[in-house]
Design an enzyme around this catalytic site. Structure first.
Site, PDB file in Angstrom:
ATOM      1  N   ASP A 217      36.887  48.049  40.975  1.00 54.96           N
ATOM      2  CA  ASP A 217      38.092  47.588  41.313  1.00 54.96           C
ATOM      3  C   ASP A 217      39.130  48.639  41.100  1.00 54.96           C
ATOM      4  O   ASP A 217      39.495  48.636  39.737  1.00 54.96           O
ATOM      5  CB  ASP A 217      38.260  46.085  40.731  1.00 54.96           C
TER       6      ASP A 217
ATOM      7  N   TYR B  35      39.965  41.085  27.951  1.00 53.56           N
ATOM      8  CA  TYR B  35      39.598  40.891  29.397  1.00 53.56           C
ATOM      9  C   TYR B  35      40.461  41.997  30.318  1.00 53.56           C
ATOM     10  O   TYR B  35      41.586  41.971  30.257  1.00 53.56           O
ATOM     11  CB  TYR B  35      40.119  39.736  29.880  1.00 53.56           C
TER      12      TYR B  35
ATOM     13  N   LYS C 204      36.780  40.826  35.477  1.00 45.28           N
ATOM     14  CA  LYS C 204      35.152  40.391  35.497  1.00 45.28           C
ATOM     15  C   LYS C 204      34.526  41.889  35.948  1.00 45.28           C
ATOM     16  O   LYS C 204      34.844  42.603  36.695  1.00 45.28           O
ATOM     17  CB  LYS C 204      34.797  39.511  36.387  1.00 45.28           C
TER      18      LYS C 204
HETATM   19  C1  F6R Z   1      39.190  36.971  37.800  1.00 45.41           C
HETATM   20  C2  F6R Z   1      40.521  37.636  38.409  1.00 45.41           C
HETATM   21  C3  F6R Z   1      41.826  36.852  38.299  1.00 45.41           C
HETATM   22  C4  F6R Z   1      42.929  36.867  37.280  1.00 45.41           C
HETATM   23  C5  F6R Z   1      44.154  36.139  37.416  1.00 45.41           C
HETATM   24  C6  F6R Z   1      45.246  36.501  36.572  1.00 45.41           C
HETATM   25  O1  F6R Z   1      38.502  38.176  37.670  1.00 45.41           O
HETATM   26  O2  F6R Z   1      40.692  38.873  38.368  1.00 45.41           O
HETATM   27  O3  F6R Z   1      41.448  35.255  38.260  1.00 45.41           O
HETATM   28  O4  F6R Z   1      42.356  36.879  36.011  1.00 45.41           O
HETATM   29  O5  F6R Z   1      44.570  36.322  38.964  1.00 45.41           O
HETATM   30  O6  F6R Z   1      45.374  37.910  36.569  1.00 45.41           O
HETATM   31  P1  F6R Z   1      46.451  38.640  35.715  1.00 45.41           P
HETATM   32  O7  F6R Z   1      46.138  38.103  34.358  1.00 45.41           O
HETATM   33  O8  F6R Z   1      46.268  40.056  36.080  1.00 45.41           O
HETATM   34  O9  F6R Z   1      47.717  38.155  36.384  1.00 45.41           O
HETATM   35 MG    MG Z   2      40.355  42.580  40.034  1.00 44.80          MG
HETATM   36 MG    MG Z   3      36.581  42.142  41.390  1.00 43.07          MG
END
Ligand code: F6R
Ligand code: MG
Ligand code: MG
Length: 370
Positions: free
Chosen positions: A11, A231, A234
Site C-alpha cells: 500500500d 499500527y 493491516k
Molecule cells: C484499516 C485502515 C483504516 C484506517 C482508518 C483510519 O486497515 O486502513 O480502517 O485504520 O481509516 O486511518 P488513519 O488513522 O490513517 O486516519
Molecule cells: Mg492503507
Molecule cells: Mg490495504
C-alpha cells in the site's frame, strides 16, 4: 522450464482514504514492469490492485528471494509513492517502513510470496490478494481447500492426493527470525488445527504435496505491526496456489471462500467481519472494509503469463457477497460489544489500552464494615 513466480505487494497511497491506488500510480507500476520485462529481468508480469494495495505478479528465472527482483519491486513502490505524494493521496508510502532497501523486502513493509518450480505441461495457478486483514485470514481457506474432503473432493475421488499435504506454519509473533513448524495431513491434523485456530499468531506459510514434494501454495506472512511496533495499516496478504492434477482443482481451491468466514481486520484493523470474495480491482468502502479477497486465475508457460480469469466474477459469488454483507452487518449491529472488536492483544490502535490505564487509577476496592 524452471521458473519462479513472485508476488510483491504494498500500500503506497490511495484516493479518498484507504480505498484504492490512483490510476497514475497503477500506470507508473505498469511502466516499470514493462521496462523490467524489456530489460530481461522479468519474463512477464502483471499489475493489479485490491483495495488500497498494489500487487506485482512477476515471472522470472532468478529463484526466490532474489535481490534484483526484490529491488525492482521496492523501487517500483518508491516510484508509486512519489506519484501518490505528488497527487496528495492518503497514506503515501504507507508500507515502505525502511528508508533504504537492503536486499529483500521481507521485514521492510511490502508483503511477498514466491515459489520456484519446474513448469508442468500446463501450469494453472491462482493469485489471491486480500485487503484489510492479516495473513492468518488465509488459514481456513488454504487449509480446507487442500486437506478437507468437504472442499477437496479429490481426496476421496482421485488417487493422486491421498498421501496428503505438508503444512509449514509460522509463529508470526516471534520477531527475531522465522519460527516455523512443519506438520503433515493426515497424521498431524489435530495439531495443525490446534495452531491455525489462532490465525493472528500461527499462519500457514506454505503447503507441499507429500507424494510429489511439489509446492502447492505460498502465503505472504509478514505482520506490519510486528515490523513497525505500532499500527501502520493491516498486512493485506497475498497467496499463490497451484491447481489441478496433483493439487486440488481450481474450483476446489475456491470452495472454502463460499463460507465468507470471519476474520480480524476491517476498520482500524480491529474488527471481526466476514471476508467478501470480490472481482478484480475492487475498492474498499463500508466501515473501511469489508475485508475483501480477489482471485485471478492464470496459466504460465515458458514463464509467459496468460490473461487473468477473474474467478470471483461469476453469478455464484453474487450470492456469497450478499451473504458476506449480511454476516458483517450482523456483527456490526452490536458495535463494539463482545466479539465484534479485537481482543486486547490484537487491538491495533492504542486508544483502548491507554484509556484503560487512566481508568484503572480511578477504580476503588470497596471495603465492607464488619
Ligand atoms: C484499516 C485502515 C483504516 C484506517 C482508518 C483510519 O486497515 O486502513 O480502517 O485504520 O481509516 O486511518 P488513519 O488513522 O490513517 O486516519
Ligand atoms: Mg492503507
Ligand atoms: Mg490495504
Amino acid at each position: 522450464m524452471k521458473i519462479t513466480l513472485s508476488v510483491i505487494k504494498a500500500d503506497t497511497g490511495s484516493v479518498g482514504g484507504h480505498n484504492r491506488p490512483s490510476n497514475a500510480m497503477l500506470a507508473k507500476a505498469q511502466e516499470e514492469m514493462d521496462k523490467a520485462i524489456k530489460k530481461g529481468l522479468l519474463i512477464d508480469g502483471r499489475v493489479s490492485f485490491t483495495g488500497d494495495d498494489i500487487a506485482l505478479l512477476m515471472s522470472h528465472t532468478k529463484g526466490t528471494d532474489h535481490p534484483d527482483i526484490h529491488k525492482f519491486a521496492w523501487d517500483t513502490f518508491v516510484e508509486t509513492t512519489k506519484i501518490a505524494k505528488s497527487q496528495g493521496l492518503y497514506g503515501a508510502g504507507q508500507d515502505l517502513l525502511k528508508d533504504a532497501f537492503s536486499g529483500n523486502v521481507r521485514g521492510m513493509g511490502p508483503g511477498s510470496c514466491e515459489m520456484e518450480f519446474e513448469e508442468r505441461a500446463s501450469e494453472p495457478f491462482v493469485l489471491f490478494a486480500a485487503d484489510k486483514c492479516g495473513p492468518g485470514m488465509f488459514n481456513y481457506p488454504i487449509f480446507s481447500a487442500f486437506a478437507d474432503p468437504f472442499h477437496n473432493a479429490g481426496l476421496l475421488l482421485a488417487p493422486d492426493m491421498r498421501a496428503g499435504f505438508t503444512y509449514n506454519i509460522m509463529d508470526v509473533n516471534y520477531t527475531e527470525a522465522d519460527r516455523v513448524i512443519t506438520l503433515k495431513v493426515p497424521e498431524d491434523i489435530f495439531d495443525i488445527g490446534t495452531l491455525i485456530r489462532d490465525p493472528n499468531h500461527y499462519v500457514i506459510e506454505s503447503v507441499i504435496e507429500n507424494a510429489s514434494g511439489l509446492t502447492g501454495a505460498v502465503v505472504s506472512t509478514s505482520r506490519l505491526h510486528n515490523i513497525a511496533g505500532k499500527y501502520v495499516g493491516k498486512d493485506d496478504p497475498v497467496a499463490l496456489v497451484r491447481t489441478q492434477k496433483q493439487f486440488p482443482s481450481t474450483g476446489e481451491i475456491l470452495s472454502p471462500w463460499a463460507t465468507a468466514h470471519f476474520t480480524l481486520g476491517d476498520n482500524r484493523g480491529s474488527h471481526h467481519v466476514a471476508v467478501m470474495p470480490v472481482k478484480q480491482n475492487s475498492i474498499i468502502s463500508y466501515f473501511d472494509g469489508p475485508t475483501i479477497v480477489s482471485a485471478a486465475g492464470y496459466c504460465v508457460h515458458d514463464g509467459k503469463l496468460t490473461e487473468a480469469v477473474d474467478l470471483f466474477d461469476q453469478p455464484f459469488w453474487d450470492e456469497i457477497r450478499t451473504r458476506a454483507t449480511n454476516k458483517t452487518l450482523e456483527m456490526r449491529a452490536q458495535g463494539y460489544h463482545g466479539p465484534t472488536m479485537a481482543g486486547m492483544d490484537e487491538l491495533e490502535y492504542t486508544g483502548v489500552v491507554d484509556n484503560l490505564k487512566r481508568l484503572d487509577e480511578k477504580f476503588v476496592v470497596r471495603t465492607h464494615k464488619s
